[in-house]
Structure formats: C-alpha cells, structure tokens
Design a protein around this motif. Structure first.
Motif, PDB file in Angstrom:
ATOM      1  N   GLN A  26     -29.213  42.957   8.442  1.00 55.48           N
ATOM      2  CA  GLN A  26     -28.554  41.890   7.690  1.00 55.48           C
ATOM      3  C   GLN A  26     -29.504  40.746   7.317  1.00 55.48           C
ATOM      4  OE1 GLN A  26     -24.887  40.849   9.864  1.00 55.48           O
ATOM      5  NE2 GLN A  26     -23.787  42.193   8.481  1.00 55.48           N
ATOM      6  N   SER A 192     -27.627  44.019  18.700  1.00 53.89           N
ATOM      7  CA  SER A 192     -26.692  42.914  18.956  1.00 53.89           C
ATOM      8  C   SER A 192     -26.809  42.447  20.408  1.00 53.89           C
ATOM      9  CB  SER A 192     -25.243  43.318  18.648  1.00 53.89           C
ATOM     10  OG  SER A 192     -24.400  42.177  18.611  1.00 53.89           O
ATOM     11  N   GLY A 196     -23.787  39.151  18.900  1.00 56.27           N
ATOM     12  CA  GLY A 196     -23.479  38.708  17.548  1.00 56.27           C
ATOM     13  C   GLY A 196     -22.498  39.603  16.813  1.00 56.27           C
ATOM     14  N   ASN A 198     -19.672  40.453  17.595  1.00 60.95           N
ATOM     15  CA  ASN A 198     -18.331  39.859  17.639  1.00 60.95           C
ATOM     16  C   ASN A 198     -18.159  38.718  16.637  1.00 60.95           C
ATOM     17  OD1 ASN A 198     -17.496  41.565  19.672  1.00 60.95           O
ATOM     18  ND2 ASN A 198     -17.929  40.120  21.324  1.00 60.95           N
ATOM     19  N   MET A 199     -19.268  38.241  16.115  1.00 62.68           N
ATOM     20  CA  MET A 199     -19.205  37.130  15.176  1.00 62.68           C
ATOM     21  C   MET A 199     -19.219  37.603  13.715  1.00 62.68           C
ATOM     22  SD  MET A 199     -19.051  35.100  17.646  1.00 62.68           S
ATOM     23  CE  MET A 199     -18.889  33.558  16.758  1.00 62.68           C
ATOM     24  N   TYR A 200     -19.870  38.759  13.450  1.00 63.86           N
ATOM     25  CA  TYR A 200     -19.995  39.153  12.049  1.00 63.86           C
ATOM     26  C   TYR A 200     -19.227  40.426  11.687  1.00 63.86           C
ATOM     27  CZ  TYR A 200     -23.693  42.462  13.552  1.00 63.86           C
ATOM     28  OH  TYR A 200     -24.401  43.463  14.159  1.00 63.86           O
ATOM     29  N   TRP A 201     -18.791  41.223  12.667  1.00 62.27           N
ATOM     30  CA  TRP A 201     -18.095  42.472  12.344  1.00 62.27           C
ATOM     31  C   TRP A 201     -16.595  42.196  12.276  1.00 62.27           C
ATOM     32  CZ3 TRP A 201     -20.103  46.780  10.538  1.00 62.27           C
ATOM     33  CH2 TRP A 201     -19.348  47.949  10.518  1.00 62.27           C
ATOM     34  N   PRO A 202     -15.993  42.317  11.109  1.00 53.92           N
ATOM     35  CA  PRO A 202     -14.590  41.893  10.962  1.00 53.92           C
ATOM     36  C   PRO A 202     -13.609  42.664  11.833  1.00 53.92           C
ATOM     37  CG  PRO A 202     -15.379  43.056   8.991  1.00 53.92           C
ATOM     38  CD  PRO A 202     -16.573  42.795   9.840  1.00 53.92           C
ATOM     39  N   ALA A 207     -13.359  39.516  18.156  1.00 54.46           N
ATOM     40  CA  ALA A 207     -13.968  38.712  17.091  1.00 54.46           C
ATOM     41  C   ALA A 207     -13.933  37.231  17.437  1.00 54.46           C
ATOM     42  CB  ALA A 207     -13.249  38.962  15.778  1.00 54.46           C
ATOM     43  N   SER A 210     -18.096  34.804  21.992  1.00 52.18           N
ATOM     44  CA  SER A 210     -19.535  34.935  22.183  1.00 52.18           C
ATOM     45  C   SER A 210     -19.928  34.688  23.628  1.00 52.18           C
ATOM     46  CB  SER A 210     -20.290  33.943  21.290  1.00 52.18           C
ATOM     47  OG  SER A 210     -21.663  33.914  21.627  1.00 52.18           O
ATOM     48  N   SER A 247     -33.064  37.247  13.734  1.00 51.33           N
ATOM     49  CA  SER A 247     -32.991  35.881  13.248  1.00 51.33           C
ATOM     50  C   SER A 247     -33.926  35.728  12.060  1.00 51.33           C
ATOM     51  CB  SER A 247     -33.372  34.869  14.334  1.00 51.33           C
ATOM     52  OG  SER A 247     -33.229  33.545  13.835  1.00 51.33           O
TER      53      SER A 247
END
Length: 299
Positions: A26, A192, A196, A198-202, A207, A210, A247
């Motif tokens: 990403q 991951s 992360g 849990n923050m970007y995968w819908p 969701a 963190s 990052s």
C-alpha cells in the motif's frame, strides 16, 4: 551479509536474513522510492515488495538512489495468484526482476496458498526450486500458509520453504502456526506486525482496534522510553519472528528499526502474548481463489 542496524536470522539453507525490514504494501509508487532510500540510509537492509503491490520499479529505484551496495540489501518480492503454474511463474519472476532492475533476488515468495488449485501451487513451487537451483534467488518461501498447507506442499516437493510470511501481531499471535513452522525449520515472518490490518482492512472483525493503544503495550513503552510500535516490534524479535513494518513517513521509518538497544522481560512478553484474540484481521487463506482479489499488475 548485512552491515545495517538489524540483527539477522539464519534461514534453513544457511542464508542470513535481517530480522527487521521495510514493507511497502500500500505504499504508493510516488512515495515508495523515497521510503526505500530513507530506510536503507537509516540502517534497514531488508526490503519486502510484491508483484501485486505495483511498486517494484520504485523499490529498485530507491535501492539504487540509496548508495548502499546491492550485496548488502536483502530484497524480497512475491508471485501473484494470476501467475501460478510452472511456466507462468518463471515468466513472472523475470518480469519482477526486470522491474526491480536486479540480476538476482534474495527471497521469492508465493503470495498466497491456492487450495482450489493445489496443482498450480505445486507447479509454482517447483519453478521456484529451479530458480533457487539456478542461483537466480538465494532463498524461496511462501506467505499465508497454514500448518496443513505447509505439510501438503512439503510432501509434494523437494525444498522446505525458508520463510512463511503471515498476518501476525499481538491481537493475532498464531502461536500454533509459529510452533509448527519452527518444527519444520521454517522462519515465520510477520506482515501487519503492529496490527495495522485492523485499521485499513474494511472487513476486519476488530476494525479500529489497535494493539498500540492497549495498556499492556503502552505501559511497557513508558517504562523503556519507547513508542508502542517499537515495543510491539521488539516483541516480534523476542519471539525470533521477522517483521516488515510498512511506513512512508521518515521519522517512523527511523523509529521502527530503533529496537535493538532494549529487551523485554519474560513477564512483559507474556503480557503481550496474552492479548491474542485468535481472530484474524485479514483474509482467510483457506478461502483464497485466483479471483479472490481485484488486482491488476502493471506491465
């Protein structure tokens, strides 16, 4: 092999791999070259990309711009599902190598298991074995394989995977899979690694949750004067798990590798282990088919 900041892990064929690297999943192409160049100048020596990320060209550009000698950089890329099968794998490898601008790879990984077409998976692995035998890659491995997937692949082929790269973070620790891999001589590598997904995968069941805000992590961070991300990455290292945090932000890239000047106690490791929910954030590997993801790989 490396003169960077990370410690190394000896793979099952004797190759030394940095324990911590930079992932570029990403990372937009326009940001990737700068991130790779920054990481290498900050002491990273492992860069992990994939054909499906559509940024292999920029990874190669970042390596060249960094001024770090090619022999000091451990470069990983991955075969995408659309290219599974023996001949297709050999062509895809050549395409990745050309985009990276390299004449060999350090690690080539099968990106997902393909339970719905295991013969194609075996064909791809046999192609990877040929690339290894021909000296075009220094080690070969897989991603997202369960213990059963590993057993099935090993039973049909000659080379035991050097690495199994899987979702792994404090909320999904996969201790059983790590133990099974260790028994087989397979190094576990975490994608991951700080949760992360849990923050970007819908579709992530947890969701928005963190581990970086969990008291079990933040208390340790305060004790050592480290960030929560540094504590979680150190937790991976304590478990002999390789981690590839992503990052594109310069100060975070620098922070993420600054984890080799402290250690966690057994109690601290156990407290973070206890955060494991057993709930996967990303896709279920057993359900993967060739058309599971809508990805077009740039020519």
């Amino acid at each position: 092999m490396t003169t960077g900041k990370s410690t190394t892990i000896t793979l099952n064929n004797g190759v030394e791999m940095p324990a911590l690297g930079l992932g570029v999943f990403q990372s937009a192409p326009e940001e990737t070259a700068d991130a790779v160049e920054t990481a290498l100048r900050d002491g990273y020596r492992l860069i992990d990309t994939a054909a499906a990320y559509n940024n292999e060209r920029q990874v190669g550009e970042g390596i060249r711009r960094s001024g770090v000698d090619r022999s000091e950089v451990f470069v990983t890329t991955k075969l995408w599902l659309s290219d599974y099968g023996y001949d297709a794998t050999l062509r895809a490898f050549d395409a990745s190598l050309d985009k990276l601008g390299l004449d060999y790879l350090d690690m080539y990984l099968l990106h997902w298991p393909l339970p719905s077409d295991f013969e194609a998976t075996v064909g791809s692995w046999r192609a990877a074995e040929k690339l290894l035998a021909d000296g075009r890659v220094r080690a070969i491995g897989v991603c997202n394989h369960s213990a059963a997937h590993l057993d099935a692949l090993i039973a049909r082929t000659d080379v035991v995977p050097a690495v199994n790269q899987v979702e792994l973070h404090p909320y999904f620790g996969q201790p059983g899979l790590r133990d099974a891999a260790a028994r087989l001589g397979v190094t576990t590598q975490a994608w991951s690694p700080i949760g992360g997904i849990n923050m970007y995968w819908p579709a992530a069941p947890q969701a928005g949750r963190s581990p970086l805000t969990d008291p079990a992590v933040t208390a340790v961070a305060a004790k050592y004067g480290k960030t929560p991300a540094q504590v979680v990455l150190r937790w991976h290292i304590e478990h002999a798990v390789s981690a590839i945090p992503k990052s594109v932000t310069a100060h975070r890239i620098a922070e993420n590798i600054d984890i080799f000047d402290f250690s966690l106690t057994a109690d601290e490791i156990a407290a973070i282990d206890a955060l494991d929910t057993g709930v996967r954030g990303g896709p279920e590997p057993e359900s993967i088919t060739r058309g599971a993801f809508d990805i077009v790989i740039d020519a």
